[in-house]
Design a protein around this motif. Structure first.
Motif, PDB file in Angstrom:
ATOM      1  N   THR A  70       0.849  -1.187   0.000  1.00 42.11           N
ATOM      2  CA  THR A  70       0.000   0.000   0.000  1.00 42.11           C
ATOM      3  C   THR A  70       0.883   1.234   0.000  1.00 42.11           C
ATOM      4  OG1 THR A  70      -0.172   0.386   2.396  1.00 42.11           O
ATOM      5  CG2 THR A  70      -1.763  -1.179   1.428  1.00 42.11           C
TER       6      THR A  70
ATOM      7  N   TYR B  53       0.060   5.744  -0.078  1.00 36.99           N
ATOM      8  CA  TYR B  53      -1.038   6.712  -0.032  1.00 36.99           C
ATOM      9  C   TYR B  53      -0.632   8.079  -0.565  1.00 36.99           C
ATOM     10  CZ  TYR B  53      -1.906   3.155   3.515  1.00 36.99           C
ATOM     11  OH  TYR B  53      -2.027   1.961   4.172  1.00 36.99           O
TER      12      TYR B  53
ATOM     13  N   GLY C 171      -5.118   1.788  -0.085  1.00 34.86           N
ATOM     14  CA  GLY C 171      -6.103   1.154   0.788  1.00 34.86           C
ATOM     15  C   GLY C 171      -6.831   2.193   1.634  1.00 34.86           C
ATOM     16  N   ASP C 172      -8.040   1.806   2.079  1.00 34.90           N
ATOM     17  CA  ASP C 172      -8.724   2.712   3.015  1.00 34.90           C
ATOM     18  C   ASP C 172      -8.022   2.670   4.376  1.00 34.90           C
ATOM     19  OD1 ASP C 172      -9.571   0.224   3.857  1.00 34.90           O
ATOM     20  OD2 ASP C 172     -11.710   0.714   3.903  1.00 34.90           O
ATOM     21  N   SER C 173      -7.002   1.822   4.517  1.00 35.88           N
ATOM     22  CA  SER C 173      -6.128   1.870   5.693  1.00 35.88           C
ATOM     23  C   SER C 173      -5.463   3.240   5.801  1.00 35.88           C
ATOM     24  CB  SER C 173      -5.062   0.770   5.626  1.00 35.88           C
ATOM     25  OG  SER C 173      -4.396   0.788   4.391  1.00 35.88           O
TER      26      SER C 173
ATOM     27  N   ASP D   7      -9.259   1.322  -3.332  1.00 32.42           N
ATOM     28  CA  ASP D   7     -10.047   0.603  -2.327  1.00 32.42           C
ATOM     29  C   ASP D   7     -11.376   1.322  -2.112  1.00 32.42           C
ATOM     30  OD1 ASP D   7     -10.208  -1.553  -0.656  1.00 32.42           O
ATOM     31  OD2 ASP D   7      -9.071  -0.642   0.981  1.00 32.42           O
TER      32      ASP D   7
ATOM     33  N   HIS E 271     -11.937  -9.306  -1.350  1.00 32.44           N
ATOM     34  CA  HIS E 271     -11.144  -9.235  -0.108  1.00 32.44           C
ATOM     35  C   HIS E 271     -11.940  -9.948   0.972  1.00 32.44           C
ATOM     36  CE1 HIS E 271      -9.202  -6.277   3.085  1.00 32.44           C
ATOM     37  NE2 HIS E 271      -9.160  -7.536   3.469  1.00 32.44           N
TER      38      HIS E 271
ATOM     39  N   LEU F   2      -7.950 -11.063  -2.464  1.00 40.28           N
ATOM     40  CA  LEU F   2      -7.036 -10.849  -1.346  1.00 40.28           C
ATOM     41  C   LEU F   2      -7.606 -11.562  -0.119  1.00 40.28           C
ATOM     42  CD1 LEU F   2      -4.601  -9.340  -0.050  1.00 40.28           C
ATOM     43  CD2 LEU F   2      -6.209  -7.483   0.463  1.00 40.28           C
TER      44      LEU F   2
ATOM     45  N   GLU G 141      -7.057 -11.989   3.950  1.00 42.18           N
ATOM     46  CA  GLU G 141      -6.359 -11.300   5.053  1.00 42.18           C
ATOM     47  C   GLU G 141      -6.507 -12.057   6.371  1.00 42.18           C
ATOM     48  OE1 GLU G 141      -7.277  -7.125   5.556  1.00 42.18           O
ATOM     49  OE2 GLU G 141      -6.132  -7.025   7.425  1.00 42.18           O
TER      50      GLU G 141
ATOM     51  N   LEU H 112       0.775  -8.963   0.003  1.00 45.53           N
ATOM     52  CA  LEU H 112       0.504  -7.541   0.219  1.00 45.53           C
ATOM     53  C   LEU H 112       0.999  -7.174   1.609  1.00 45.53           C
ATOM     54  CD1 LEU H 112      -0.903  -4.759  -0.395  1.00 45.53           C
ATOM     55  CD2 LEU H 112      -2.993  -5.749   0.561  1.00 45.53           C
TER      56      LEU H 112
HETATM   57  O1  KIV Z   1      -7.025  -0.796   3.228  1.00 49.12           O
HETATM   58  C1  KIV Z   1      -6.117  -1.616   3.099  1.00 49.12           C
HETATM   59  O2  KIV Z   1      -4.929  -1.296   3.090  1.00 49.12           O
HETATM   60  C2  KIV Z   1      -6.488  -3.006   2.982  1.00 49.12           C
HETATM   61  C3  KIV Z   1      -5.507  -3.987   3.512  1.00 49.12           C
HETATM   62  C4  KIV Z   1      -5.597  -4.006   4.999  1.00 49.12           C
HETATM   63  C5  KIV Z   1      -5.733  -5.327   2.984  1.00 49.12           C
HETATM   64  O3  KIV Z   1      -7.553  -3.304   2.549  1.00 49.12           O
END
Ligand code: KIV
Length: 286
Positions: A23, A25, A44-46, A84, A138, A181, A183, A214
């Motif tokens: 990932t 951002y 990712g929404d992470s 995401d 996912h 994916l 997890e 990932l």
């Molecule tokens: O948002 C994200 O980075 C994800 C990972 C946790 C798999 O979906």
């Protein structure tokens, strides 16, 4: 190397080549990821937790995901990019799911979108793929439903739960996802999912029996401090380096050691004298 597309990812699986997925951002991190030759980047929404400091991914909006995807796409034009879908961008209705997926492709030129969930998102996956878009599934630990799962916990640890994951995976493949994916599930469960499906199956915390791995970029780099899942391996200590750099800067400023003439601009030759004469005249005239 020509840019990978979904066919290229399927070819990698057939050739037994493991895909590297991370990932990112923001622009500088994505530039480093592309320079390092990763195969895929996930915005990712992470990012809600890693960039904005939220306690979960729930507050993340479409606008935040799109802005970060656009920055990453500018930084990594030659890397397969996955956007995401944030919470409530696809759960409420099928038209919402199709329109919000389309926004990632139209505004951020992603190569695929990813959404969380098993059998319950099959109608959305069908509609988005029918509209011509590449969808990644996912399953396992799905952070947007971590409340229902009892927190950020490993999944598929009992026979029944593991079997349910196989059913989810098969339903998603039949609905049209082109990669999956998995997890935070035990490696043997991920391996069974992989041998059941014909599309690539990627792991984050689901062991090595997968077509690729990932990792959260902030974990790889050592910049996310809030918590460290069991499956994370840090490959750098950017937080330590950054804190050290800010400290060193502060000390030099406080001791008057920085800045020096080396970090300053010079006036055009002869202009300082004229400037001082001008100031003197002005002050004497007052
Ligand atoms: O948002 C994200 O980075 C994800 C990972 C946790 C798999 O979906």
């Amino acid at each position: 190397m020509p840019k990978l597309n979904i066919q290229g990812l399927h070819d990698m699986k057939l050739k037994g080549e493991t895909a590297v997925w991370v990932t990112a951002y923001d622009y500088p991190t994505a530039q480093c990821a592309e320079a390092a030759g990763v195969d895929m980047i996930l915005v990712g929404d992470s990012l809600g937790m890693c960039v904005y400091g939220y306690e979960s991914t729930i507050p993340v909006s479409m606008e935040q995901c799109l802005m970060h995807c656009e920055a990453v796409r500018r930084a990594a034009p030659n890397t397969f990019l996955v956007g995401d879908m944030p919470f409530l961008s696809y759960q409420v209705s099928i038209p919402d799911a199709v329109l919000n997926s389309g926004r990632f492709f139209k505004t951020a030129a992603v190569d695929a979108i990813k959404l969380e969930g098993g059998r319950r998102v099959v109608p959305q996956v069908r509609a988005i793929t029918d509209a011509g878009m590449v969808v990644f599934g996912h399953i396992g630990l799905t952070p947007q439903s971590s409340g229902q799962l009892g927190g950020f916990k490993a999944q598929g640890r009992t026979a029944g739960a593991a079997y349910a994951l196989i059913e989810d995976a098969v339903a998603l493949e039949e609905a049209g996802i082109l990669a999956l994916l998995v997890e935070a599930v035990p490696p043997e469960v991920c391996g069974q999912i992989r041998s059941t499906l014909s599309i690539p199956v990627y792991s984050i915390g689901a062991g090595a029996d997968a077509d690729g791995q990932l990792m959260i970029g902030s974990d790889v780099l050592g910049v996310f401090q809030a918590f460290t899942p069991k499956f994370v391996k840090r490959f750098a200590d950017i937080s330590g380096t950054a804190t050290g750099a800010f400290k060193a800067y502060g000390e030099e400023v406080r001791r008057g050691v920085f800045p020096t003439a080396d970090h300053a601009y010079t006036m055009v030759a002869g202009e300082e004298e004229k400037f001082l004469a001008l100031l003197k005249r002005e002050r004497e005239g007052r």
